[in-house]
Design an enzyme around this catalytic site. Structure first.
Site, PDB file in Angstrom:
ATOM      1  N   ASP A   1     -37.605 -12.541   5.331  1.00  0.00           N
ATOM      2  CA  ASP A   1     -37.953 -13.423   6.434  1.00  0.00           C
ATOM      3  C   ASP A   1     -38.970 -14.425   5.880  1.00  0.00           C
ATOM      4  OD1 ASP A   1     -38.399 -14.280   9.240  1.00  0.00           O
ATOM      5  OD2 ASP A   1     -40.352 -13.347   8.929  1.00  0.00           O
TER       6      ASP A   1
ATOM      7  N   ASP B   1     -41.355 -16.900   8.006  1.00  0.00           N
ATOM      8  CA  ASP B   1     -42.594 -17.132   8.746  1.00  0.00           C
ATOM      9  C   ASP B   1     -43.335 -15.833   9.025  1.00  0.00           C
ATOM     10  OD1 ASP B   1     -42.119 -20.034   9.174  1.00  0.00           O
ATOM     11  OD2 ASP B   1     -40.383 -19.281  10.258  1.00  0.00           O
TER      12      ASP B   1
ATOM     13  N   ASP C   1     -41.826  -9.269   9.253  1.00  0.00           N
ATOM     14  CA  ASP C   1     -43.131  -9.126   9.898  1.00  0.00           C
ATOM     15  C   ASP C   1     -43.024  -8.901  11.401  1.00  0.00           C
ATOM     16  OD1 ASP C   1     -44.259 -12.032  11.365  1.00  0.00           O
ATOM     17  OD2 ASP C   1     -42.352 -11.993  10.311  1.00  0.00           O
TER      18      ASP C   1
END
Length: 228
Positions: free
Chosen positions: A12, A14, A171
């Protein structure tokens, strides 16, 4: 063959590879203020961490009763975000080190993100990560964003690897759910500490409750070697 065997790693972007959430918050705050919502807070923003920009502005239109179309809101948020992203995005040092570790062993890698392709490309170029991460999938290119598995499955397809051999770095809870739905292992590094107990994170093979402060490249590499 590396010490990781057939393992491939999908990142991922961001909040995982780069600390871009402050830029997303500021872009959203500016957009909403322009349309009469002056009190959008960081706590409000945290509710949208991990979902695509398109899904975010779609929800805003409904929740705040915004008059512009979803396409207009999306363009406005992306424009503001790109202005910030090009000059103010920092890659997490240990994540950069992890990418270099994997690159040294020729481990296939990709980025799969809810951001626009333009934003992903700008950030990877601005941080220099584009030298190592050349396979990129935006949620705009698939039918469904996270928590659906589409972006991760498309990344595996472009890498020409089996989904079951992939490990996702994430995240956010929707991303962990997407990894699980794709049949991939997941290393979860929660950006929002209060979300570490979210049920989606319970499916992660490795959950680092302390987020980026707990993540090290060497420990992640060792875990991959042990569990491949």
């Amino acid at each position: 063959m590396s010490g990781l065997g057939n393992t491939s790693v999908i990142f991922d972007l961001d909040g995982t590879l780069v600390d871009s959430e402050p830029n997303y918050y500021e872009a959203g705050r500016q957009l909403l203020a322009e349309h009469g919502i002056p009190d959008f807070t960081w706590s409000d923003h945290e509710r949208y961490v991990g979902i695509s920009t398109l899904e975010t502005v779609t929800r805003w239109k409904r929740e705040y009763g915004l008059r512009p179309s979803v396409d207009e809101l999306l363009a406005g948020k992306n424009r503001r975000y790109l202005d910030l992203a090009r000059t103010a995005t920092r890659a997490y040092p240990e994540m950069r080190a992890f990418v270099e570790l994997l690159a040294a062993e020729d481990v296939p890698m990709a980025v799969a993100s809810g951001s626009s392709l333009e934003a992903i490309t700008a950030i990877l170029a601005g941080t220099g990560l584009d030298a190592r991460l050349r396979t990129v999938v935006s949620a705009d290119e698939v039918e469904r964003g996270k928590p659906a598995p589409d972006v991760f499955l498309e990344a595996a397809r472009r890498l020409d690897v089996v989904p079951g051999d992939c490990v996702v770095m994430e995240d956010a809870a929707p991303g962990a759910a997407a990894a699980h739905a794709a049949g991939m292992r997941c290393i979860a590094i929660p950006y929002v500490a209060a979300q570490a107990d979210a049920p989606e994170f319970a499916t992660a093979g490795l959950l680092l409750r302390g987020g980026q402060g707990e993540f090290t490249a060497s420990a992640a590499y060792d875990w991959l070697c042990r569990t491949r």
